[in-house]
Design a protein around this motif. Sequence first.
Motif, PDB file in Angstrom:
ATOM      1  N   TYR A   1      38.181 -10.614 -21.066  1.00 42.67           N
ATOM      2  CA  TYR A   1      39.595 -10.460 -20.745  1.00 42.67           C
ATOM      3  C   TYR A   1      40.161 -11.860 -20.541  1.00 42.67           C
TER       4      TYR A   1
ATOM      5  N   ILE B   1      43.542 -14.419 -19.274  1.00 40.61           N
ATOM      6  CA  ILE B   1      44.803 -14.572 -18.533  1.00 40.61           C
ATOM      7  C   ILE B   1      45.469 -15.846 -19.041  1.00 40.61           C
TER       8      ILE B   1
ATOM      9  N   GLU C   1      51.039 -16.897 -17.536  1.00 37.77           N
ATOM     10  CA  GLU C   1      51.187 -15.647 -16.785  1.00 37.77           C
ATOM     11  C   GLU C   1      51.745 -15.924 -15.394  1.00 37.77           C
TER      12      GLU C   1
ATOM     13  N   ILE D   1      49.755 -12.629 -10.667  1.00 40.80           N
ATOM     14  CA  ILE D   1      48.319 -12.490 -10.469  1.00 40.80           C
ATOM     15  C   ILE D   1      47.971 -11.191  -9.760  1.00 40.80           C
TER      16      ILE D   1
ATOM     17  N   ASN E   1      49.277  -8.120 -10.170  1.00 44.72           N
ATOM     18  CA  ASN E   1      49.131  -7.024 -11.130  1.00 44.72           C
ATOM     19  C   ASN E   1      47.825  -7.139 -11.906  1.00 44.72           C
ATOM     20  N   ILE E   2      47.467  -8.374 -12.272  1.00 44.56           N
ATOM     21  CA  ILE E   2      46.237  -8.590 -13.027  1.00 44.56           C
ATOM     22  C   ILE E   2      45.028  -8.246 -12.165  1.00 44.56           C
ATOM     23  N   THR E   3      45.050  -8.611 -10.893  1.00 38.21           N
ATOM     24  CA  THR E   3      43.944  -8.294  -9.987  1.00 38.21           C
ATOM     25  C   THR E   3      43.772  -6.789  -9.851  1.00 38.21           C
TER      26      THR E   3
ATOM     27  N   MET F   1      44.614  -4.523 -12.020  1.00 37.19           N
ATOM     28  CA  MET F   1      44.118  -4.028 -13.305  1.00 37.19           C
ATOM     29  C   MET F   1      42.607  -4.251 -13.431  1.00 37.19           C
TER      30      MET F   1
ATOM     31  N   CYS G   1      44.057 -20.524 -21.545  1.00 36.28           N
ATOM     32  CA  CYS G   1      43.899 -19.331 -20.732  1.00 36.28           C
ATOM     33  C   CYS G   1      42.647 -19.419 -19.877  1.00 36.28           C
TER      34      CYS G   1
END
Length: 350
Positions: free
Chosen positions: A293, A295, A299, A302, A304-306, A308, A343
Amino acid sequence: MKNGMKKTAAVVMAAMLMGTGAVIPAAEDMGIFSQTAIVAEAASVGKVTGLKSKTLSNSEIQLNWSKVKGASGYTVYMRKNGKYNKLGDCKGTSYTVKKLPNATRENFKVRAYKTVKGKKVYGKYSANWNTATNPQACKGLKVSSVGTDSVKLSWTKIGCTNYRIYQNIKGKWKEIGKTTGTSYTVKKLAPATKYQFKIRACKQDDKKTNNNHYGKYSGVVTATTKKSDKITQADIDVMKKELQEYSNSKAEYVNTHYTEFWTYGEEYNTLDEYYQLCINESSPDTSSYDDVYTIPFTEKNIDNITRMFKEQLKYEYEKREKAYYVVYVEICPNGHRINPKPCWAIYFLY
């Protein structure tokens, strides 16, 4: 005739002693010049040496010097308008000058004297001594503005050479900068982080030395930098720690059967040791993983990503009951094979 000869002898002796630097009373103050003992005493008054000082406050300076053998006392002088004016006499080798303006440079001299038949007979002046009073305490310190990686401080102007800025770093106050102005911007700070600062004024003796005198510290101000408008490495580090703790809590089978495992040929005694060994020895080259994955550096969220990634970890544990996942993060400044732009690459190793 006899009195005339005595006066002549005294004048000759006085002339001979002029080069010694001794200061003798005027002839009219001496009466009959047969008082040659006074002239002789003048020649024996030593020069004051070792003149130093200690700044006691923003209005007081204590002068100290070496004792002159046989001196009856000492006279202290301070320069004003280009001339050294008498401040006072003292018997000892210390004198405190009071009621001085704050943050001012002052020049002093001292000379010893003997009292002979009611008259003061002086020796040579000491070398000049330059020092300064302390500035007053700084006032009005405030946080003028805050950025994601900087804090601007400002305060009220007072008399001094410069201002010193201090930051509380791990519980200790450290000087981080100085300025002659009344504002200072602290840079290279972390986003969304609380910081503490204070300042104090400094006065130097003169332009050629670095002997500093400080005022009292100001009050302490606290500032919290703004949250960055994009993800930083610090955000990634926090996310990785949170995800690893979440992964450990979800590894139910490992948590109850960890003693059955043998990790990379190394021994362990506790579950925490087992986890740490797995983390230390795991990498994409030595472990399995299902996917990568990424990032992007651009971006912004963070959180929302955590969330997910937590859902993904939960799903992986449901697929593999006996697995333990290590969260591995790799920075890819030149991009990754599945994301050609800069990324962070996230692996769930098992």
